[in-house]
Design an enzyme around this catalytic site. Sequence first.
Site, PDB file in Angstrom:
ATOM      1  N   ASP A 136      94.504 -62.629 -23.115  1.00 40.22           N
ATOM      2  CA  ASP A 136      94.819 -61.697 -24.195  1.00 40.22           C
ATOM      3  C   ASP A 136      93.561 -61.450 -25.021  1.00 40.22           C
ATOM      4  OD1 ASP A 136      97.525 -61.495 -23.622  1.00 40.22           O
ATOM      5  OD2 ASP A 136      98.101 -63.128 -24.946  1.00 40.22           O
ATOM      6  N   ARG A 186      93.692 -54.930 -18.624  1.00 39.73           N
ATOM      7  CA  ARG A 186      94.894 -54.464 -19.324  1.00 39.73           C
ATOM      8  C   ARG A 186      94.423 -53.685 -20.551  1.00 39.73           C
ATOM      9  NH1 ARG A 186      98.292 -59.377 -21.072  1.00 39.73           N
ATOM     10  NH2 ARG A 186      99.083 -59.189 -18.961  1.00 39.73           N
TER      11      ARG A 186
HETATM   12  P1  FDA Z   1     102.860 -47.195 -30.253  1.00 42.86           P
HETATM   13  O1  FDA Z   1     102.784 -48.336 -31.219  1.00 42.86           O
HETATM   14  O2  FDA Z   1     102.349 -45.858 -30.698  1.00 42.86           O
HETATM   15  O3  FDA Z   1     104.336 -47.075 -29.743  1.00 42.86           O
HETATM   16  C1  FDA Z   1     104.787 -46.049 -28.881  1.00 42.86           C
HETATM   17  C2  FDA Z   1     106.302 -46.115 -28.817  1.00 42.86           C
HETATM   18  O4  FDA Z   1     106.701 -47.370 -28.241  1.00 42.86           O
HETATM   19  C3  FDA Z   1     106.989 -46.127 -30.175  1.00 42.86           C
HETATM   20  O5  FDA Z   1     107.207 -44.816 -30.632  1.00 42.86           O
HETATM   21  C4  FDA Z   1     108.271 -46.875 -29.872  1.00 42.86           C
HETATM   22  O6  FDA Z   1     109.179 -46.029 -29.199  1.00 42.86           O
HETATM   23  C5  FDA Z   1     107.821 -47.914 -28.912  1.00 42.86           C
HETATM   24  N1  FDA Z   1     107.413 -49.166 -29.592  1.00 42.86           N
HETATM   25  C6  FDA Z   1     106.135 -49.623 -29.713  1.00 42.86           C
HETATM   26  N2  FDA Z   1     106.121 -50.817 -30.362  1.00 42.86           N
HETATM   27  C7  FDA Z   1     107.403 -51.101 -30.670  1.00 42.86           C
HETATM   28  C8  FDA Z   1     108.042 -52.189 -31.323  1.00 42.86           C
HETATM   29  N3  FDA Z   1     107.338 -53.226 -31.789  1.00 42.86           N
HETATM   30  N4  FDA Z   1     109.370 -52.150 -31.447  1.00 42.86           N
HETATM   31  C9  FDA Z   1     110.103 -51.117 -30.957  1.00 42.86           C
HETATM   32  N5  FDA Z   1     109.556 -50.043 -30.328  1.00 42.86           N
HETATM   33  C10 FDA Z   1     108.232 -50.045 -30.183  1.00 42.86           C
HETATM   34  N6  FDA Z   1      97.514 -56.135 -28.453  1.00 42.86           N
HETATM   35  C11 FDA Z   1      96.383 -56.816 -28.720  1.00 42.86           C
HETATM   36  O7  FDA Z   1      95.741 -56.597 -29.738  1.00 42.86           O
HETATM   37  N7  FDA Z   1      95.953 -57.781 -27.839  1.00 42.86           N
HETATM   38  C12 FDA Z   1      96.596 -58.043 -26.673  1.00 42.86           C
HETATM   39  O8  FDA Z   1      96.167 -58.917 -25.902  1.00 42.86           O
HETATM   40  C13 FDA Z   1      97.778 -57.318 -26.376  1.00 42.86           C
HETATM   41  N8  FDA Z   1      98.474 -57.531 -25.220  1.00 42.86           N
HETATM   42  C14 FDA Z   1      99.484 -56.670 -24.873  1.00 42.86           C
HETATM   43  C15 FDA Z   1     100.080 -56.759 -23.634  1.00 42.86           C
HETATM   44  C16 FDA Z   1     101.043 -55.839 -23.251  1.00 42.86           C
HETATM   45  C17 FDA Z   1     101.638 -55.932 -21.876  1.00 42.86           C
HETATM   46  C18 FDA Z   1     101.434 -54.797 -24.146  1.00 42.86           C
HETATM   47  C19 FDA Z   1     102.438 -53.768 -23.738  1.00 42.86           C
HETATM   48  C20 FDA Z   1     100.876 -54.730 -25.393  1.00 42.86           C
HETATM   49  C21 FDA Z   1      99.915 -55.663 -25.792  1.00 42.86           C
HETATM   50  N9  FDA Z   1      99.344 -55.598 -27.061  1.00 42.86           N
HETATM   51  C22 FDA Z   1      98.217 -56.351 -27.311  1.00 42.86           C
HETATM   52  C23 FDA Z   1      99.985 -54.804 -28.144  1.00 42.86           C
HETATM   53  C24 FDA Z   1      99.398 -53.407 -28.249  1.00 42.86           C
HETATM   54  O9  FDA Z   1      98.076 -53.472 -28.714  1.00 42.86           O
HETATM   55  C25 FDA Z   1     100.214 -52.537 -29.205  1.00 42.86           C
HETATM   56  O10 FDA Z   1     100.205 -53.095 -30.469  1.00 42.86           O
HETATM   57  C26 FDA Z   1     101.662 -52.330 -28.776  1.00 42.86           C
HETATM   58  O11 FDA Z   1     101.769 -52.208 -27.401  1.00 42.86           O
HETATM   59  C27 FDA Z   1     102.217 -51.042 -29.384  1.00 42.86           C
HETATM   60  O12 FDA Z   1     101.453 -49.946 -29.006  1.00 42.86           O
HETATM   61  P2  FDA Z   1     101.950 -48.788 -27.999  1.00 42.86           P
HETATM   62  O13 FDA Z   1     100.844 -48.492 -27.055  1.00 42.86           O
HETATM   63  O14 FDA Z   1     103.224 -49.143 -27.387  1.00 42.86           O
HETATM   64  O15 FDA Z   1     102.047 -47.498 -28.901  1.00 42.86           O
END
Ligand code: FDA
Length: 310
Positions: A136, A186
């Site tokens: 991570d 990732r």
């Molecule tokens: P965004 O936050 O814009 O969300 C897009 C849509 O997804 C939202 O409109 C909603 O529908 C849905 N959604 C997103 N988050 C939600 C929540 N908490 N509850 C409900 N719905 C939600 N970060 C980091 O700093 N270090 C890391 O090592 C990792 N590792 C990691 C692994 C994996 C497999 C994932 C999917 C994510 C991470 N992250 C992470 C977290 C990442 O940086 C980020 O904060 C979250 O994925 C949310 O961002 P989105 O890309 O989903 O977009």
Amino acid sequence: MVLRQGLLTAARSRRLKKLVSTMPVSSAIVTRFVAGETADEAVEAARRLIADGLTVSLDRLGEDTRDREDAERTTKAYLTVLDRLARAGLTRGTEVSLKLSSIGQALGVDGDKIAVDNARTIALAAQNAGTTVTFDMEDHTTVDSTLAILHEVRRDFPQTGAVLQAYLHRTERDCRDLAHQDSRVRLCKGAYHEPPSVAYQKRIDVDRAYVRCLKILMAGQGYPMVATHDPRLVEIAGALAMRHDRSRGSYEFQMLYGIRPDEQRRLAGLGDTVRVYVPYGDQWYPYLMRRLAERPSNAGFFLRSLVTRS
Ligand code: FDA
């Protein structure tokens, strides 16, 4: 924005952590995002997801460990869960994710060396079990150290994966460095509260940076892991994969346990590899705070459940 910053600051508060952590893990909001406290519960969650056509990355919750014994305990816990996964015949569909600060990185001058040793122990156990490890990425102060440790561990375990965060200004360069053959990256947006000197602050700028990074990774020789729930980015990733003649299986989508589960199954139904990141363990407080910060409605629900409880 203010609520998000407040929650991300709360993620680092030891007093709040103590208060919130006394909530039983069965509380609805915690169980939505965390698979349970024990390795057995994590393995059971992996079994259910794999039965649904998904793949899994198990993450034992814990970070910022300031005690060497805790770092050793975490390392052993990874060996235990890898052993249980292997016995259950689930390692083909399950890898593990690891925060280096939970296995020694935060231990001062010797931290990086301790983290390398422990990460190598876990990578060897993963390799013997027939699976891989992905590191991570934590806050921006740890990025250089994490990438250096990755470089070191990859010498013997080249399948070890990394996370890059699109919100950091430096990440396009890091993507170029890591878009080589056998490299597993990732790509996520980034979940920490970072200053404007190092990170984009506006959503639109983060999304644009994500697309630029995705273009580099999809055009490269490595294995992109598209970690987002954002429907537009999922669509763009699919289009870029087509443009670069990538077959399904030469990249994958990743989403967090409990977030957009229907979309996870829809993509898997189309033939895409979809990996669900499944956190487990009793150190769920900072992880939960970051999930709440991403969505104000989650935070409202959580605050109501705290008030109802008191
Ligand atoms: P965004 O936050 O814009 O969300 C897009 C849509 O997804 C939202 O409109 C909603 O529908 C849905 N959604 C997103 N988050 C939600 C929540 N908490 N509850 C409900 N719905 C939600 N970060 C980091 O700093 N270090 C890391 O090592 C990792 N590792 C990691 C692994 C994996 C497999 C994932 C999917 C994510 C991470 N992250 C992470 C977290 C990442 O940086 C980020 O904060 C979250 O994925 C949310 O961002 P989105 O890309 O989903 O977009």
